[in-house]
Design a protein around this motif. Structure first.
Motif, mmCIF file in Angstrom:
data_model
loop_
_atom_site.group_PDB
_atom_site.id
_atom_site.type_symbol
_atom_site.label_atom_id
_atom_site.label_comp_id
_atom_site.label_asym_id
_atom_site.label_seq_id
_atom_site.Cartn_x
_atom_site.Cartn_y
_atom_site.Cartn_z
ATOM 1 N N ASN A 294 -53.055 59.108 -51.551
ATOM 2 C CA ASN A 294 -52.239 58.979 -52.764
ATOM 3 C C ASN A 294 -52.973 59.497 -53.987
ATOM 4 O O ASN A 294 -52.362 60.076 -54.895
ATOM 5 N N GLN A 295 -54.286 59.283 -54.030
ATOM 6 C CA GLN A 295 -55.064 59.777 -55.168
ATOM 7 C C GLN A 295 -54.951 61.293 -55.283
ATOM 8 O O GLN A 295 -54.690 61.834 -56.363
ATOM 9 N N ARG A 296 -55.130 61.973 -54.163
ATOM 10 C CA ARG A 296 -55.048 63.430 -54.203
ATOM 11 C C ARG A 296 -53.632 63.892 -54.540
ATOM 12 O O ARG A 296 -53.435 64.858 -55.281
ATOM 13 N N SER A 297 -52.642 63.184 -54.003
ATOM 14 C CA SER A 297 -51.256 63.548 -54.271
ATOM 15 C C SER A 297 -50.895 63.363 -55.746
ATOM 16 O O SER A 297 -50.335 64.274 -56.384
ATOM 17 N N LEU A 298 -51.235 62.186 -56.310
ATOM 18 C CA LEU A 298 -50.871 61.890 -57.698
ATOM 19 C C LEU A 298 -51.657 62.736 -58.695
ATOM 20 O O LEU A 298 -51.096 63.191 -59.704
ATOM 21 N N ILE A 299 -52.940 62.969 -58.419
ATOM 22 C CA ILE A 299 -53.728 63.837 -59.303
ATOM 23 C C ILE A 299 -53.172 65.254 -59.268
ATOM 24 O O ILE A 299 -53.046 65.926 -60.304
ATOM 25 N N GLY A 300 -52.824 65.706 -58.051
ATOM 26 C CA GLY A 300 -52.243 67.051 -57.926
ATOM 27 C C GLY A 300 -50.945 67.175 -58.701
ATOM 28 O O GLY A 300 -50.722 68.163 -59.409
ATOM 29 N N LEU B 98 -50.056 68.225 -49.912
ATOM 30 C CA LEU B 98 -51.098 67.668 -49.052
ATOM 31 C C LEU B 98 -50.899 68.119 -47.615
ATOM 32 O O LEU B 98 -49.779 68.349 -47.167
ATOM 33 N N GLU B 99 -52.012 68.264 -46.929
ATOM 34 C CA GLU B 99 -51.951 68.564 -45.503
ATOM 35 C C GLU B 99 -51.338 67.379 -44.755
ATOM 36 O O GLU B 99 -51.287 66.271 -45.278
ATOM 37 N N ALA C 96 -63.368 65.397 -53.214
ATOM 38 C CA ALA C 96 -64.480 66.040 -53.925
ATOM 39 C C ALA C 96 -64.177 67.506 -54.223
ATOM 40 O O ALA C 96 -64.637 68.055 -55.232
ATOM 41 N N PHE C 97 -63.390 68.158 -53.354
ATOM 42 C CA PHE C 97 -63.017 69.549 -53.594
ATOM 43 C C PHE C 97 -62.092 69.690 -54.800
ATOM 44 O O PHE C 97 -62.211 70.623 -55.594
ATOM 45 N N MET C 98 -61.141 68.749 -54.930
ATOM 46 C CA MET C 98 -60.068 68.940 -55.911
ATOM 47 C C MET C 98 -60.356 68.363 -57.293
ATOM 48 O O MET C 98 -59.850 68.867 -58.293
ATOM 49 N N LEU C 99 -61.160 67.305 -57.410
ATOM 50 C CA LEU C 99 -61.324 66.620 -58.699
ATOM 51 C C LEU C 99 -61.922 67.498 -59.807
ATOM 52 O O LEU C 99 -61.400 67.500 -60.930
ATOM 53 N N PRO C 100 -63.018 68.241 -59.560
ATOM 54 C CA PRO C 100 -63.595 69.028 -60.661
ATOM 55 C C PRO C 100 -62.604 70.017 -61.270
ATOM 56 O O PRO C 100 -62.453 70.092 -62.498
ATOM 57 N N GLY C 101 -61.903 70.783 -60.403
ATOM 58 C CA GLY C 101 -60.927 71.746 -60.903
ATOM 59 C C GLY C 101 -59.761 71.075 -61.608
ATOM 60 O O GLY C 101 -59.225 71.606 -62.589
ATOM 61 N N SER C 102 -59.364 69.889 -61.137
ATOM 62 C CA SER C 102 -58.252 69.164 -61.753
ATOM 63 C C SER C 102 -58.586 68.781 -63.186
ATOM 64 O O SER C 102 -57.777 68.981 -64.111
#
Length: 497
Positions: free
Chosen positions: A276-282, A296-297, A369-375
Motif C-alpha cells: 500500500n505504501q508503494r501504491s499510495l506514494i505512486g 504495482l507488480e 527503496a527503489f521508488m522513494l528517492p525519485g518520488s
C-alpha cells in the motif's frame, strides 16, 4: 543502556545457536557411547536432564535475538514517523497523535521476562540433576514436572513478545503508509488536514486475541497446570492419565502453534502495508507531478502460500493434540513414541510459511527503496516549480530475485532436520520397539532430540538474519523519508515566504 543491549541482537543470536550446537555435540557423544552408559549412570542422569533444558535455553536466546532485532526495527519506524511529524509541524500541519495500544511498550519487557523465566528453568534443572544423582525419586519427579513448564512460560513471553513487536510494526507502519501521502498532498495543495485512521482499521482485533490466546495456552502449562500436577503427585504419589506429562507437553505445543500462526498473519499485514505504501506514494506523485506512474507488480505467488502453510501447520497440531495425544493419555500404546517428534511437523509447516512471508517483506522493502528517492525528488520539483521529472523506477521482471534466497534455503535446511526427527528417526524407534530391539530403540531415541533442536535452532538463526537484513532497510527508509519530508517542507516554506 537498554539500546546498547537491544543492538547486540546478532551476538545474542549466535550465543543461543552455540548453546544448541554444544548440546548437539554432547548428544552425539552420548549416542556413540551408549554401550558404556546405563540408565543409573551419573553421566546419563546428568546428560538426560541437561539435554532436556539447555537446548531449549539456546532456542530461548535465539528468540530473544529475533525479538531485539524487532525492537530496533520498531524504534526506527517510530523515529521515521516522529521525524516526519516534526517537519510537517513546521508547516503548520499538526495532526492528532494516535494512542498506541498496550503491547507497544510492553513487548520488550515480555522478551526480557521470557529469557529470565528460561534462566530460572535452567537453575531448577540443576536441582533436578542433583535429585537424580541422589536417587530421590520424589524430588526428581517434582522437578521434572515443573522444569519444562517454567521454560514454556518463557517461550510464551518470548514468542508473544515477538508477535506483539510485529503488531507494533503493523500499527506504526499503517499510520505512516496512510498519513504520509495525505500530508504531502496537504503540503503541496493546501487542502484541509484529515483525521487519522481509526486504530481498529490498522490492526485486526482477531489477530491480537489469537496472540493472547497462544500466550495463555503456552504459559498455562506452568500456571496452573504444572502446579496442580506437582501438588497432586505430592499428595497421592500418582500421576493420573489427565495429568500425563506427554499430554501436557503437547498442550504447550498447541499454544506455540497458535503463536506462530498469529505471527504469520502479522507478517502478512506488514506485507499489505508495504505494498500500500508503494501504491499510495505512486498515486500521490502521479497526481502532484502530473506524470504517469507504473502500476504495482502482481503480488508474489509465495505470499498466498503463507496462508496455506500456516493453516496446515496449525491444523496438524490440533489433530495431533485432540486425537493422538488425548487418546494416548487414556489408552497408552507404543504409538506415543511418535507424539513428541510428530509435533515438530506442525512447527516445520508454520516456519516455512513464516520464511515465505519474510522473503516477500524483503522484496517489498527493496522495491520501496527503489521508488522513494525519485518520488520525493519529483514532489520537491513540483514545489519549486521545476518541470524536470524523475522517471519511475523499473521493477525487475522477477522481483523474487531481490529476496535473500540463501537465508530461505538455510531455513528449509532446518525444516529438513526437524522433520528428520519424525521421518525416519521416530518411525525407526517405534519399529525397533515393536520388534523388541531395545538397544537400537534407545540409541535412536538419543538422536531425535539433538537433531530436532538443531533444526529448530537453524530455523531461528535464519529468521534472525532475515530480521537483521530488514533492520538495514528500515534504517535506510528512515533516512530517505525524514530527509525527503524535510526537503518538501523547506521548499514549501521558502516558496510561501
Amino acid at each position: 543502556m537498554m539500546n546498547k543491549i537491544y543492538s547486540k541482537y546478532k551476538e545474542i543470536l549466535y550465543f543461543g545457536f552455540s548453546l544448541v550446537i554444544i548440546s548437539l555435540g554432547l548428544g552425539i557423544w552420548r549416542f556413540f557411547n551408549q554401550m558404556y552408559i546405563t540408565s543409573d549412570n551419573v553421566v546419563e542422569i546428568v546428560l538426560r536432564r541437561f539435554l532436556e533444558i539447555i537446548p531449549l535455553l539456546g532456542l530461548g536466546f535465539l528468540k530473544l535475538g529475533i525479538g531485539f532485532a524487532i525492537v530496533i526495527i520498531v524504534r526506527n519506524i517510530v523515529a521515521t514517523g516522529e521525524n516526519a511529524t516534526k517537519s510537517f509541524n513546521k508547516a503548520g500541519l499538526e495532526l492528532k497523535k494516535q494512542k498506541m495500544p498496550f503491547f507497544s511498550k510492553a513487548f520488550p519487557w515480555f522478551l526480557i521476562s521470557g529469557i529470565v523465566a528460561e534462566l530460572i528453568a535452567s537453575i531448577v534443572m540443576i536441582f533436578w540433576i542433583n535429585a537424580g544423582i541422589k536417587g530421590d525419586v520424589f524430588a526428581d519427579h517434582i522437578y521434572e514436572i515443573i522444569t519444562v513448564p517454567i521454560e514454556a512460560l518463557g517461550v510464551a513471553l518470548l514468542i508473544g513478545g515477538i508477535a506483539f513487536g510485529l503488531a507494533t510494526i503493523v500499527m506504526n507502519l499503517g499510520i505512516q503508509v496512510n498519513e504520509l501521502p495525505r500530508r504531502l498532498k496537504i503540503l503541496v495543495k493546501g487542502e484541509k488536514s484529515p483525521e487519522l485512521l481509526d486504530k481498529r482499521k490498522l490492526i485486526p482485533k482477531w489477530t491480537i486475541m489469537l496472540t493472547l490466546t497462544g500466550m495463555i495456552v503456552t504459559g498455562s502449562s506452568f500456571i496452573p497446570i504444572a502446579i496442580v500436577r506437582a501438588i497432586h503427585y505430592s499428595v497421592t504419589g500418582l500421576t493420573p492419565a489427565s495429568l500425563n506429562g506427554l499430554f501436557w507437553d503437547t498442550w504447550i505445543f498447541v499454544g506455540i502453534a497458535i503463536l506462530l500462526f498469529s505471527i504469520s498473519y502479522w507478517l502478512l499485514r506488514i506485507i499489505k502495508w508495504l505494498r500500500n505504501q508503494r501504491s499510495l506514494i505512486g498515486e500521490t506523485v502521479g497526481e502532484l507531478a502530473e506524470i504517469e506512474t507504473r502500476p504495482l507488480e502482481q503480488p508474489l505467488k509465495i505470499t498466498t502460500a503463507v496462508h496455506s502453510f500456516a493453516t496446515a501447520g496449525l491444523t496438524w497440531m490440533f489433530i495431533f493434540f485432540f486425537v493422538i495425544a488425548i487418546y494416548n493419555a487414556f489408552n497408552p500404546s507404543p504409538l506415543q513414541m511418535l507424539i513428541k517428534p510428530g509435533r515438530a511437523i506442525s512447527l516445520a509447516l508454520l516456519f516455512i510459511g513464516i520464511g515465505l512471508a519474510l522473503l516477500t517483506i524483503v522484496v517489498n522493502l527493496k522495491l520501496t527503496a527503489f521508488m522513494l528517492p525519485g518520488s520525493f525528488t519529483n514532489i520537491v520539483n513540483v514545489i519549486k516549480g521545476d518541470k524536470k521529472r524523475e522517471e519511475p523506477p523499473k521493477v525487475p521482471d522477477k522481483p523474487i530475485k531481490l529476496s535473500p534466497l540463501k537465508l530461505f534455503f538455510g531455513l528449509i535446511s532446518g525444516v529438513f532436520l526437524v522433520i528428520l526427527g519424525t521421518l525416519p528417526l521416530a518411525v525407526l524407534r517405534l519399529s525397533y520397539k515393536l520388534q523388541g530391539m531395545e538397544n537400537q530403540q534407545w540409541i535412536t531415541e538419543h538422536l531425535i532430540g539433538p537433531v530436532v533442536s538443531t533444526g529448530v535452532a537453524f530455523i531461528f538463526l535464519m529468521i534472525g538474519l532475515f530480521f537483521s537484513t530488514i533492520v538495514g532497510f528500515v534504517k535506510a527508509r528512515k533516512s530517505i523519508i525524514s530527509e525527503g519530508v524535510e526537503s518538501c517542507v523547506y521548499y514549501t516554506l521558502e516558496k510561501n515566504s
